[in-house]
Design a protein around this motif. Structure first.
Motif, short mmCIF file in Angstrom:
data_model
loop_
_atom_site.label_atom_id
_atom_site.label_comp_id
_atom_site.label_asym_id
_atom_site.label_seq_id
_atom_site.Cartn_x
_atom_site.Cartn_y
_atom_site.Cartn_z
N VAL A 158 -16.07 1.38 -34.73
CA VAL A 158 -15.19 1.58 -33.53
C VAL A 158 -15.38 0.61 -32.55
N VAL A 159 -14.22 0.11 -32.12
CA VAL A 159 -14.15 -0.68 -30.76
C VAL A 159 -13.83 0.22 -29.65
N PRO A 160 -14.91 0.45 -28.80
CA PRO A 160 -14.40 1.14 -27.62
C PRO A 160 -13.99 0.35 -26.50
N GLY A 161 -13.17 1.23 -25.74
CA GLY A 161 -12.60 0.49 -24.50
C GLY A 161 -11.65 1.25 -23.70
N SER A 162 -11.10 0.80 -22.40
CA SER A 162 -10.39 1.52 -21.70
C SER A 162 -9.08 0.52 -21.40
N ALA A 163 -8.80 -0.21 -22.20
CA ALA A 163 -7.60 -1.30 -22.20
C ALA A 163 -6.35 -1.01 -22.66
N GLY A 164 -6.20 0.14 -22.94
CA GLY A 164 -4.92 0.68 -23.72
C GLY A 164 -4.15 -0.38 -24.40
N GLY A 165 -2.80 -0.73 -24.10
CA GLY A 165 -2.37 -1.59 -24.78
C GLY A 165 -2.19 -2.89 -24.35
N GLY A 166 -3.03 -3.26 -23.34
CA GLY A 166 -3.23 -4.45 -22.56
C GLY A 166 -3.50 -5.72 -23.51
N THR A 203 -4.40 -7.14 -28.20
CA THR A 203 -4.68 -5.85 -27.82
C THR A 203 -6.15 -5.53 -28.67
N LEU A 204 -6.78 -4.61 -27.98
CA LEU A 204 -7.98 -4.00 -28.81
C LEU A 204 -7.70 -3.42 -29.84
N ALA A 205 -6.62 -2.75 -29.93
CA ALA A 205 -6.36 -2.28 -31.31
C ALA A 205 -6.18 -3.08 -32.43
N GLU A 206 -5.28 -4.29 -31.79
CA GLU A 206 -5.10 -5.55 -32.91
C GLU A 206 -6.46 -6.19 -33.38
N LEU A 207 -7.65 -5.98 -32.30
CA LEU A 207 -8.74 -6.58 -32.76
C LEU A 207 -9.50 -5.84 -33.79
N ALA A 208 -9.35 -4.48 -33.66
CA ALA A 208 -10.09 -3.71 -34.62
C ALA A 208 -9.22 -3.64 -35.86
N SER A 209 -8.14 -3.98 -35.82
CA SER A 209 -7.27 -4.04 -36.98
C SER A 209 -7.40 -5.49 -37.86
N ASP A 223 -9.63 4.34 -27.45
CA ASP A 223 -9.13 4.21 -26.04
C ASP A 223 -9.70 5.36 -25.07
N LEU A 224 -10.70 4.91 -24.38
CA LEU A 224 -11.26 5.78 -23.58
C LEU A 224 -11.00 5.95 -22.05
N PRO A 225 -11.04 6.96 -21.30
CA PRO A 225 -10.78 7.06 -19.94
C PRO A 225 -12.05 6.15 -19.40
N ALA A 226 -11.70 5.38 -18.31
CA ALA A 226 -12.68 4.50 -17.79
C ALA A 226 -14.22 5.05 -17.82
N GLU A 227 -14.03 6.50 -17.09
CA GLU A 227 -15.36 6.84 -16.67
C GLU A 227 -16.13 7.14 -18.06
N GLN A 228 -15.43 7.62 -19.10
CA GLN A 228 -16.11 7.75 -20.51
C GLN A 228 -16.69 6.48 -20.93
N TYR A 229 -15.71 5.73 -20.94
CA TYR A 229 -16.32 4.19 -21.43
C TYR A 229 -17.63 3.70 -20.44
N ARG A 230 -17.42 3.83 -19.24
CA ARG A 230 -18.58 3.61 -18.46
C ARG A 230 -19.95 4.17 -18.98
N ASP A 250 -11.72 -3.52 -18.10
CA ASP A 250 -10.67 -3.11 -18.94
C ASP A 250 -9.49 -2.47 -18.43
N LEU A 251 -9.65 -1.86 -17.22
CA LEU A 251 -8.45 -1.19 -16.73
C LEU A 251 -7.82 -2.43 -16.32
N GLY A 252 -8.28 -3.56 -15.77
CA GLY A 252 -7.58 -4.77 -15.46
C GLY A 252 -6.78 -5.27 -16.72
N LEU A 253 -7.51 -5.22 -17.96
CA LEU A 253 -7.01 -5.94 -19.08
C LEU A 253 -5.64 -5.05 -19.20
N LYS A 254 -5.85 -3.77 -19.27
CA LYS A 254 -4.60 -2.79 -19.39
C LYS A 254 -3.43 -3.29 -18.47
N ARG A 255 -3.71 -3.70 -17.19
CA ARG A 255 -2.60 -3.99 -16.33
C ARG A 255 -2.16 -5.33 -16.36
#
Ligand SMILES: NC(=O)c1ccc[n+]([C@@H]2O[C@H](COP(=O)([O-])OP(=O)(O)OC[C@H]3O[C@@H](n4cnc5c(N)ncnc54)[C@H](OP(=O)(O)O)[C@@H]3O)[C@@H](O)[C@H]2O)c1
Length: 286
Positions: A158-166, A203-209, A223-230, A250-255
């Protein structure tokens, strides 16, 4: 010409010193600084001036920068103390009569909303207001932020994160160091603000792939809610401040705050920056 590099006891600063030497700057024209100068003993043996500089102690900074024309201020690590540290270093460079201050900031520092960007944006403003000629190197994420985690990603799948499709424009520390050395040894950079990052943003999904393909083991992006990732980072043993900053980044990455298409890094280093594909196999094997 003499050039001082702060944070030379750390990874980026060390690479900058090595790159200055590789580019033919005489060792006697380089001042490598840090708190624990024992780590710089090998550079001293090669003729590089080694001076102790603690960003908490203005006097040590002024002494370290004596007689220096250009100063590279590598941003410091402790988030809450960063701005005050950088102000002391800028003041010290000015006091010492430096003709150029180069500062390592973060990508999109002016517009990014992530916590990390705040001290960088304030430092940039202080630098502008100081009146000393300056260059801002807005360094993007290091590829090594990810490659250093490959063993864990492979172990957990697993690559965990909160970066969505950023998408992140990551490049290697070595590329950012080369860019810094190019600016420190070149002319005509004063006043420039460079947005530095890799070219094949992912994206982090592309990294995992990509990691799955290269390793032959299944790795997915979660992809986790930021609080869960923290909380997950805390569980993994990271200090609270770092866990908070990483989840927030990671939220910044998403934006889109860790993305650039400016091409400044390629122009400064004179070649395409190292990308994920270039380091994938080596990082799995190491
Ligand atoms: N773009 C990214 O992905 C990314 C990731 C991580 C960090 N960064 C930033 O980029 C900087 C350089 O990265 P790095 O990988 O080289 O980090 P690093 O290996 O941790 O090195 C940090 C350097 O900063 C020095 N430093 C910290 N606080 C100091 C202080 N109060 N006085 C004097 N020196 C101090 C350290 O010196 P000591 O040896 O004396 O502690 C060390 O030389 C970091 O400091 C951080 O601001 C960027």
């Amino acid at each position: 010409m003499s050039i001082a590099v702060t944070g030379a006891t750390g990874q980026l600063g060390r690479l900058v010193v090595e790159e200055l030497l590789r580019r033919g700057v005489a060792s006697r024209d380089i001042v490598a600084t840090g708190r624990n100068t024992d780590r710089l003993a090998d550079l001293a043996e090669r003729g590089v001036h080694v001076r102790r500089a603690d960003f908490a102690d203005s006097g040590s900074l002024v002494q370290a920068f004596q007689g220096v024309r250009k100063v590279l201020i590598v941003s410091t690590t402790t988030v809450g103390e960063r701005y005050d540290n950088h102000v002391r270093a800028i003041d010290a460079a000015e006091d010492a009569g430096a003709e150029l201050v180069v500062y390592t900031s973060t990508l999109n520092a002016r517009t990014a909303g992530m916590m990390l960007a705040d001290a960088h944006a304030k430092t940039e403003q202080y630098l502008r207001d100081s009146g000393v000629p300056f260059v801002v190197l807005r360094n993007g994420w290091y590829l090594e932020n990810y490659t250093s985690q490959f063993p864990l990603y492979l172990e957990t799948g697993v690559v965990p994160g909160s970066a969505g499709g950023g998408r992140v424009s990551a490049a290697s520390r070595r590329d950012y160091a080369e860019a810094a050395a190019a600016v420190l040894t070149g002319e005509g950079h004063a006043g420039a603000v460079y947005e530095l990052g890799g070219e094949n943003a992912f994206t982090l999904a592309e990294l995992a792939s990509a990691l799955s393909d290269a390793s032959g083991r299944q790795v997915i992006y979660s992809d986790l809610p930021a609080e869960q990732y923290r909380a997950a980072l805390l569980d993994a043993g990271l200090p609270a401040e770092l866990a908070e900053v990483l989840a927030d980044s990671d939220l910044g990455l998403k934006r889109g705050e860790l993305f650039t298409s400016r091409g400044d890094l390629r122009r400064l280093i004179g070649r395409p920056p190292t990308g994920l594909a270039d380091v994938l196999t080596g990082a799995i094997e190491s």
